[in-house]
Design a protein around this motif. Structure first.
Motif, PDB file in Angstrom:
ATOM      1  N   SER A  51       0.836  -1.209   0.000  1.00  0.00           N
ATOM      2  CA  SER A  51       0.000   0.000   0.000  1.00  0.00           C
ATOM      3  C   SER A  51       0.867   1.255   0.000  1.00  0.00           C
ATOM      4  N   ARG A  52       1.976   1.217   0.707  1.00  0.00           N
ATOM      5  CA  ARG A  52       2.892   2.375   0.713  1.00  0.00           C
ATOM      6  C   ARG A  52       3.470   2.613  -0.683  1.00  0.00           C
ATOM      7  N   LEU A  53       3.873   1.544  -1.346  1.00  0.00           N
ATOM      8  CA  LEU A  53       4.404   1.671  -2.703  1.00  0.00           C
ATOM      9  C   LEU A  53       3.330   2.186  -3.660  1.00  0.00           C
ATOM     10  N   GLN A  54       2.114   1.685  -3.532  1.00  0.00           N
ATOM     11  CA  GLN A  54       1.032   2.127  -4.411  1.00  0.00           C
ATOM     12  C   GLN A  54       0.759   3.619  -4.243  1.00  0.00           C
ATOM     13  N   GLN A  55       0.761   4.102  -3.010  1.00  0.00           N
ATOM     14  CA  GLN A  55       0.532   5.522  -2.762  1.00  0.00           C
ATOM     15  C   GLN A  55       1.633   6.372  -3.387  1.00  0.00           C
ATOM     16  N   SER A  56       2.854   5.925  -3.250  1.00  0.00           N
ATOM     17  CA  SER A  56       3.980   6.686  -3.795  1.00  0.00           C
ATOM     18  C   SER A  56       4.011   6.633  -5.321  1.00  0.00           C
ATOM     19  N   LEU A  57       3.770   5.461  -5.886  1.00  0.00           N
ATOM     20  CA  LEU A  57       3.778   5.320  -7.342  1.00  0.00           C
ATOM     21  C   LEU A  57       2.631   6.070  -8.014  1.00  0.00           C
ATOM     22  N   ALA A  58       1.555   6.303  -7.278  1.00  0.00           N
ATOM     23  CA  ALA A  58       0.401   7.018  -7.841  1.00  0.00           C
ATOM     24  C   ALA A  58       0.779   8.436  -8.281  1.00  0.00           C
ATOM     25  N   ASN A  59       1.845   8.977  -7.732  1.00  0.00           N
ATOM     26  CA  ASN A  59       2.280  10.327  -8.086  1.00  0.00           C
ATOM     27  C   ASN A  59       2.991  10.379  -9.434  1.00  0.00           C
ATOM     28  N   VAL A  60       3.485   9.231  -9.927  1.00  0.00           N
ATOM     29  CA  VAL A  60       4.313   9.248 -11.140  1.00  0.00           C
ATOM     30  C   VAL A  60       3.867   8.276 -12.225  1.00  0.00           C
ATOM     31  N   LEU A  61       2.827   7.499 -11.954  1.00  0.00           N
ATOM     32  CA  LEU A  61       2.465   6.424 -12.874  1.00  0.00           C
ATOM     33  C   LEU A  61       0.950   6.358 -13.049  1.00  0.00           C
ATOM     34  N   GLU A  62       0.528   5.927 -14.231  1.00  0.00           N
ATOM     35  CA  GLU A  62      -0.904   5.763 -14.495  1.00  0.00           C
ATOM     36  C   GLU A  62      -1.468   4.629 -13.639  1.00  0.00           C
ATOM     37  N   GLU A  63      -2.719   4.759 -13.260  1.00  0.00           N
ATOM     38  CA  GLU A  63      -3.355   3.852 -12.301  1.00  0.00           C
ATOM     39  C   GLU A  63      -3.277   2.379 -12.688  1.00  0.00           C
ATOM     40  N   GLN A  64      -3.425   2.062 -13.951  1.00  0.00           N
ATOM     41  CA  GLN A  64      -3.460   0.659 -14.374  1.00  0.00           C
ATOM     42  C   GLN A  64      -2.130  -0.066 -14.181  1.00  0.00           C
ATOM     43  N   TYR A  65      -1.032   0.662 -14.054  1.00  0.00           N
ATOM     44  CA  TYR A  65       0.283   0.045 -13.922  1.00  0.00           C
ATOM     45  C   TYR A  65       0.779  -0.008 -12.475  1.00  0.00           C
ATOM     46  N   ILE A  66       0.080   0.658 -11.576  1.00  0.00           N
ATOM     47  CA  ILE A  66       0.559   0.799 -10.200  1.00  0.00           C
ATOM     48  C   ILE A  66       0.574  -0.522  -9.440  1.00  0.00           C
ATOM     49  N   SER A  67      -0.545  -1.219  -9.401  1.00  0.00           N
ATOM     50  CA  SER A  67      -0.657  -2.431  -8.583  1.00  0.00           C
ATOM     51  C   SER A  67       0.317  -3.537  -9.001  1.00  0.00           C
ATOM     52  N   PRO A  68       0.423  -3.870 -10.293  1.00  0.00           N
ATOM     53  CA  PRO A  68       1.375  -4.928 -10.669  1.00  0.00           C
ATOM     54  C   PRO A  68       2.828  -4.571 -10.330  1.00  0.00           C
ATOM     55  N   LEU A  69       3.187  -3.314 -10.546  1.00  0.00           N
ATOM     56  CA  LEU A  69       4.553  -2.894 -10.235  1.00  0.00           C
ATOM     57  C   LEU A  69       4.799  -2.898  -8.733  1.00  0.00           C
ATOM     58  N   ALA A  70       3.840  -2.435  -7.953  1.00  0.00           N
ATOM     59  CA  ALA A  70       3.984  -2.428  -6.496  1.00  0.00           C
ATOM     60  C   ALA A  70       4.153  -3.842  -5.955  1.00  0.00           C
ATOM     61  N   MET A  71       3.390  -4.789  -6.496  1.00  0.00           N
ATOM     62  CA  MET A  71       3.512  -6.180  -6.051  1.00  0.00           C
ATOM     63  C   MET A  71       4.892  -6.742  -6.374  1.00  0.00           C
ATOM     64  N   LYS A  72       5.389  -6.433  -7.564  1.00  0.00           N
ATOM     65  CA  LYS A  72       6.704  -6.914  -7.979  1.00  0.00           C
ATOM     66  C   LYS A  72       7.802  -6.306  -7.097  1.00  0.00           C
ATOM     67  N   LEU A  73       7.724  -5.016  -6.852  1.00  0.00           N
ATOM     68  CA  LEU A  73       8.715  -4.345  -6.008  1.00  0.00           C
ATOM     69  C   LEU A  73       8.689  -4.891  -4.584  1.00  0.00           C
ATOM     70  N   ALA A  74       7.489  -5.084  -4.048  1.00  0.00           N
ATOM     71  CA  ALA A  74       7.354  -5.611  -2.687  1.00  0.00           C
ATOM     72  C   ALA A  74       7.990  -6.995  -2.574  1.00  0.00           C
ATOM     73  N   GLN A  75       7.781  -7.825  -3.565  1.00  0.00           N
ATOM     74  CA  GLN A  75       8.378  -9.163  -3.555  1.00  0.00           C
ATOM     75  C   GLN A  75       9.902  -9.070  -3.560  1.00  0.00           C
ATOM     76  N   TRP A  76      10.454  -8.222  -4.404  1.00  0.00           N
ATOM     77  CA  TRP A  76      11.904  -8.073  -4.469  1.00  0.00           C
ATOM     78  C   TRP A  76      12.470  -7.530  -3.160  1.00  0.00           C
ATOM     79  N   MET A  77      11.737  -6.614  -2.546  1.00  0.00           N
ATOM     80  CA  MET A  77      12.205  -6.031  -1.271  1.00  0.00           C
ATOM     81  C   MET A  77      12.198  -7.082  -0.167  1.00  0.00           C
ATOM     82  N   ARG A  78      11.204  -7.940  -0.167  1.00  0.00           N
ATOM     83  CA  ARG A  78      11.148  -8.991   0.859  1.00  0.00           C
ATOM     84  C   ARG A  78      12.253 -10.022   0.672  1.00  0.00           C
ATOM     85  N   GLU A  79      12.739 -10.181  -0.552  1.00  0.00           N
ATOM     86  CA  GLU A  79      13.812 -11.136  -0.827  1.00  0.00           C
ATOM     87  C   GLU A  79      15.176 -10.642  -0.330  1.00  0.00           C
ATOM     88  N   MET A  80      15.299  -9.370  -0.077  1.00  0.00           N
ATOM     89  CA  MET A  80      16.599  -8.808   0.311  1.00  0.00           C
ATOM     90  C   MET A  80      17.115  -9.373   1.598  1.00  0.00           C
TER      91      MET A  80
END
Length: 80
Positions: A51-80
């Motif tokens: 949800s934090r990533l989605q809120q931040s990405l909403a400022n720079v990205l169109e709505e349809q691309y936010i959720s898939p990208l946020a999920m991908k980023l969250a997964q990569w961050m958890r792998e760190m």
């Protein structure tokens, strides 16, 4: 630092995503130069990271691309 590739939107080819983890100070920084976007997240914030990533990405990205990208980023961050 890890560098991943992600397709941001239909107009872009795969773009670099930079993920930096500072274990000593317990935070992760994610940056996408293509979007001129970055965010810093503490380990405590990882519980609700999508949800934090989605809120931040909403400022720079169109709505349809936010959720898939946020999920991908969250997964990569958890792998760190």
């Amino acid at each position: 630092m890890k560098i991943r590739k992600a397709t941001i939107d239909e107009r872009s080819s795969q773009q670099n995503v930079y993920i930096y983890e500072n274990k000593k100070e317990q935070y992760i920084v994610v940056a996408i130069p293509y979007l001129e976007w970055s965010v810093q997240v503490t380990y405590a914030d990882l519980a609700n990271i999508e949800s934090r990533l989605q809120q931040s990405l909403a400022n720079v990205l169109e709505e349809q691309y936010i959720s898939p990208l946020a999920m991908k980023l969250a997964q990569w961050m958890r792998e760190m």
